[in-house]
Design a protein around this motif. Structure first.
Motif, PDB file in Angstrom:
ATOM      1  N   VAL A  14      78.808  55.782  21.908  1.00 36.70           N
ATOM      2  CA  VAL A  14      78.677  54.332  21.769  1.00 36.70           C
ATOM      3  C   VAL A  14      78.741  53.936  20.296  1.00 36.70           C
ATOM      4  CG1 VAL A  14      77.103  52.386  22.092  1.00 36.70           C
ATOM      5  CG2 VAL A  14      77.431  54.041  23.926  1.00 36.70           C
ATOM      6  N   GLY A  15      78.087  54.719  19.434  1.00 35.87           N
ATOM      7  CA  GLY A  15      78.137  54.450  18.000  1.00 35.87           C
ATOM      8  C   GLY A  15      79.549  54.595  17.451  1.00 35.87           C
ATOM      9  N   PHE A  19      81.734  51.760  15.668  1.00 36.59           N
ATOM     10  CA  PHE A  19      82.327  52.036  14.361  1.00 36.59           C
ATOM     11  C   PHE A  19      83.808  51.666  14.339  1.00 36.59           C
ATOM     12  CE2 PHE A  19      84.676  55.159  11.743  1.00 36.59           C
ATOM     13  CZ  PHE A  19      84.245  54.753  10.494  1.00 36.59           C
ATOM     14  N   LYS A  20      84.530  51.965  15.416  1.00 32.63           N
ATOM     15  CA  LYS A  20      85.963  51.648  15.469  1.00 32.63           C
ATOM     16  C   LYS A  20      86.206  50.142  15.585  1.00 32.63           C
ATOM     17  CE  LYS A  20      88.964  54.437  15.836  1.00 32.63           C
ATOM     18  NZ  LYS A  20      89.837  54.924  14.804  1.00 32.63           N
ATOM     19  N   LYS A  21      85.328  49.419  16.258  1.00 35.51           N
ATOM     20  CA  LYS A  21      85.542  47.998  16.493  1.00 35.51           C
ATOM     21  C   LYS A  21      84.989  47.112  15.388  1.00 35.51           C
ATOM     22  CE  LYS A  21      87.648  48.297  20.377  1.00 35.51           C
ATOM     23  NZ  LYS A  21      89.015  47.847  20.540  1.00 35.51           N
ATOM     24  N   GLU A  25      80.062  46.203   7.046  1.00 29.77           N
ATOM     25  CA  GLU A  25      79.391  47.346   6.441  1.00 29.77           C
ATOM     26  C   GLU A  25      78.475  48.055   7.433  1.00 29.77           C
ATOM     27  OE1 GLU A  25      76.373  47.783   2.787  1.00 29.77           O
ATOM     28  OE2 GLU A  25      78.195  46.636   2.385  1.00 29.77           O
ATOM     29  N   ILE A  26      77.973  47.336   8.398  1.00 26.05           N
ATOM     30  CA  ILE A  26      77.089  47.956   9.387  1.00 26.05           C
ATOM     31  C   ILE A  26      77.857  48.985  10.218  1.00 26.05           C
ATOM     32  CG2 ILE A  26      77.427  46.234  11.195  1.00 26.05           C
ATOM     33  CD1 ILE A  26      74.079  47.790  10.313  1.00 26.05           C
ATOM     34  N   GLY A  27      79.163  48.806  10.335  1.00 24.08           N
ATOM     35  CA  GLY A  27      79.984  49.759  11.071  1.00 24.08           C
ATOM     36  C   GLY A  27      79.959  51.138  10.443  1.00 24.08           C
ATOM     37  N   TYR A  28      79.920  51.195   9.113  1.00 21.82           N
ATOM     38  CA  TYR A  28      79.856  52.479   8.426  1.00 21.82           C
ATOM     39  C   TYR A  28      78.522  53.176   8.689  1.00 21.82           C
ATOM     40  CZ  TYR A  28      83.989  50.852   6.015  1.00 21.82           C
ATOM     41  OH  TYR A  28      85.243  50.382   5.725  1.00 21.82           O
ATOM     42  N   PHE A  29      77.450  52.399   8.702  1.00 21.47           N
ATOM     43  CA  PHE A  29      76.137  52.978   8.999  1.00 21.47           C
ATOM     44  C   PHE A  29      76.083  53.499  10.437  1.00 21.47           C
ATOM     45  CE2 PHE A  29      74.794  49.893   5.604  1.00 21.47           C
ATOM     46  CZ  PHE A  29      74.619  50.868   4.631  1.00 21.47           C
ATOM     47  N   ALA A  34      76.416  57.927  14.330  1.00 24.14           N
ATOM     48  CA  ALA A  34      77.143  58.591  15.418  1.00 24.14           C
ATOM     49  C   ALA A  34      77.412  60.048  15.078  1.00 24.14           C
ATOM     50  CB  ALA A  34      78.450  57.858  15.702  1.00 24.14           C
ATOM     51  N   ALA A  35      77.779  60.329  13.825  1.00 23.18           N
ATOM     52  CA  ALA A  35      78.020  61.713  13.412  1.00 23.18           C
ATOM     53  C   ALA A  35      76.741  62.540  13.502  1.00 23.18           C
ATOM     54  CB  ALA A  35      78.581  61.742  11.997  1.00 23.18           C
ATOM     55  N   LEU A  36      75.619  61.947  13.105  1.00 21.92           N
ATOM     56  CA  LEU A  36      74.337  62.652  13.223  1.00 21.92           C
ATOM     57  C   LEU A  36      73.965  62.888  14.687  1.00 21.92           C
ATOM     58  CD1 LEU A  36      72.275  60.892  10.421  1.00 21.92           C
ATOM     59  CD2 LEU A  36      73.240  63.196  10.402  1.00 21.92           C
ATOM     60  N   CYS A  37      74.277  61.933  15.548  1.00 25.59           N
ATOM     61  CA  CYS A  37      73.995  62.101  16.973  1.00 25.59           C
ATOM     62  C   CYS A  37      74.839  63.224  17.573  1.00 25.59           C
ATOM     63  CB  CYS A  37      74.241  60.801  17.729  1.00 25.59           C
ATOM     64  SG  CYS A  37      72.949  59.585  17.488  1.00 25.59           S
TER      65      CYS A  37
END
Length: 104
Positions: A14-15, A19-21, A25-29, A34-37
């Motif tokens: 979901v993250g 991120f793609k949509k 700047e919140i998309g980068y966070f 998502a990578a950490l998940c």
């Protein structure tokens, strides 16, 4: 088999979608989250899932290596020893020597 690893996996999916949509700047966070998940889901995954993932990676890598070796063999069979640029090379004499607008 415990399926607790699916919670961070789906959260990461979901993250990744957000991120793609999202172009803010919140998309980068969210992408970092998502990578950490995804990393957490790999840590929590049972050994059967990790073994299956390892087999998929090894088979895919083997197929990619076969493609590259086949392409190299085809190049060697045609007599080419290295890849050449199909565009015509321009020599220094054709261009002339120029530096800061001055011809030499």
């Amino acid at each position: 088999m415990a399926l607790f690893f699916l919670i961070p996996l789906f959260t990461g999916l979901v993250g990744g979608y957000i991120f793609k949509k999202c172009s803010d700047e919140i998309g980068y966070f969210v992408g970092i989250f998502a990578a950490l998940c995804f990393a957490l889901s790999l840590v929590l995954a049972p050994w059967q899932v990790l073994l299956l993932l390892l087999l998929v990676i090894l088979i895919t890598t083997q197929k990619l290596l076969q493609r590259v070796e086949d392409r190299d063999e085809n190049l060697n069979d045609t007599g080419q020893t290295e890849l050449t640029d199909p565009r015509r090379r321009v020599t220094e004499e054709e261009i002339g020597r120029k530096y800061r607008g001055m011809s030499y």
